[in-house]
Scaffold this active site. Structure first.
Site: not given
Ligand code: GLU
Length: 438
Positions: A211-215
């Site tokens: 998800s977004k929190r991984h980049g």
């Protein structure tokens, strides 16, 4: 005659095209190409609240950038009349019924269209996961539309796959649990049930859902971050598919889209989740970068470093080779330029101090040794040959550090031999003499 292979990607325009959806598109595209088939784009925009035109445009843009061209494009929002006909017929034939619901709140819609579940066991053969069976009894009479004009996901997908003669549904494994409902609806409308292939999800390195929190997860983010589409395509193909198995097994990992059409096989897609590894993407980007035609590389680098145009061509090529060793992506180059990394190729370093140079004791002899090389032999190899023994004798740091600092003005840079070759004999000697005067 065998039915034509037709695949589709069916994104919902509720966000920027995600790398997972793009990978699904890629597998569908390749499979269609391998079989002389058609690859179709279907915009699943029935959710009017969450669907946005800018997301839809992003889907077109991202697929175009990746080079995944489709032969047909549909928008579900333009197909309401078609779904309505199917819904009416299902109700008339007894496969669905209008069901009065307890209103949850005052004034809320109080009826929906439910599918009359035959409550049976559904089995399908997934190309990747083998036979999968479900007892559909638990699903009850599930809702397929809010009303005749408002179909829900399952109904619209099944009608479309049927109407569009989709032969293979290749999609993320998060849709496995949707498949039995869709097969039941398909049987009710007399559709040919497509062949299913559910591909593993893309996982973050910690095995959680990417998800977004991984980049970056949106394709256009990779584009804006200076990745090459060739690398992104190659990277996506390796997410879940392994080239080390099957009839065309290879240890090679660098593939163009053309190569993939030749060697990819759906049967060699793994069952287990595919781990996203950004280092791998960066490495692949480097590998594809150095394979770009020299003219492309030069013109791209000129875009970032316009001053390079004032330099003789043979020198440009040497600088480009050096740049390529140091970068994986165009944004790496941008950063290096911001840090004035390559300035010393275009102007002599300013503001060098005695302290920077540490010692100038051996500079005069270094200059003398360099003077002994002719201009046409002034190559990194030859320079190293001439300086090396002297440097070893006097102390490499004391000879090579001031030489390199005098040439570049930087504590970190490529080795002084390479820099000297690129600068040429005259400029090299000039800079060393200048340092000597400090
Ligand atoms: N619209 C669905 C999604 O965005 C895809 C449906 C399908 O592939 O069957 O996940």
């Amino acid at each position: 005659m065998k039915n034509k292979i037709r695949t589709r990607i069916a994104p919902s325009p509720t966000g920027w095209l995600h790398i997972g959806t793009a990978r699904t598109a890629l597998f569908n595209y390749i499979f269609a190409k391998q079989n002389d088939g058609d690859f179709i784009l279907r915009i699943e925009d029935t959710d009017k609240e969450r669907s946005k035109i800018e997301y839809e445009e992003n889907i077109y843009e991202a697929l175009a950038w990746l080079g995944l061209s489709y032969t047909e494009v549909y928008r579900q929002s333009e197909r309401t009349a078609i779904y309505k006909d199917y819904l009416k017929k299902m109700v008339d034939d007894g496969f669905a019924y209008i069901s009065d619901e307890e209103p949850k709140e005052e004034g809320q819609r109080s009826s929906v269209i439910r599918f009359k579940n035959p409550n049976k066991k559904v089995t399908f053969t997934d190309l990747i996961r083998g036979d999968i069976s479900f007892d559909t009894t638990d699903l009850g009479d599930f809702v397929i539309a809010k009303d005749l004009d408002t179909p829900l996901y399952h109904l619209a997908v099944v009608v479309d796959d049927h109407e569009m003669a989709i032969s293979h549904v290749i999609r993320g494994e998060d849709h496995i649990s949707n498949t039995p409902r869709q097969i039941l609806i398909g049987e009710a409308i007399g559709a040919n049930i497509p062949i299913y292939a559910h591909i593993p999800l893309i996982l973050a390195p910690d095995r959680s859902k990417l998800s977004k929190r991984h980049g970056a997860v949106a394709i256009t983010e990779y584009q804006n971050d200076g990745y090459l589409k060739e690398a992104v395509v190659n990277f996506m193909a390796l997410l879940g598919w392994s080239p080390q198995a099957g009839p065309q097994a290879t240890n090679d990992e660098i593939f163009s889209l053309e190569d993939l059409i030749n060697i990819f096989s759906l049967e060699n897609v793994n069952k287990s989740g595919a781990i996203f590894n950004v280092d791998k993407l960066n490495w692949l980007n480097h590998e594809h970068l150095i394979k770009l035609p020299p003219e492309t590389l030069t013109s791209k680098i000129v875009e970032y470093l316009p001053e390079i145009k004032n330099i003789p061509e043979t020198t440009i090529n040497k600088i480009i080779a050096l740049i390529l060793e140091k970068i994986n992506t165009w944004s790496d180059l941008e950063k290096l330029i911001e840090q004035k990394e390559f300035d010393y190729f275009f102007q002599s370093p300013q503001n060098i101090t005695k302290d920077d140079l540490k010692t100038t004791e051996y500079l005069p002899q270094t200059i003398e040794l360099l003077q002994s090389i002719t201009e046409e032999n002034f190559t990194a190899d030859r320079i190293k040959e001439v300086i090396w023994d002297f440097a070893t004798e006097k102390g490499r740091g004391d000879v090579l550090w001031p030489m390199r600092f005098a040439l570049t003005g930087k504590p970190k840079s490529p080795d002084p031999f390479t820099v000297a070759e690129i600068l040429g004999k005259m400029e090299t000697v000039k800079r060393l003499n200048f340092a000597l005067e400090i």
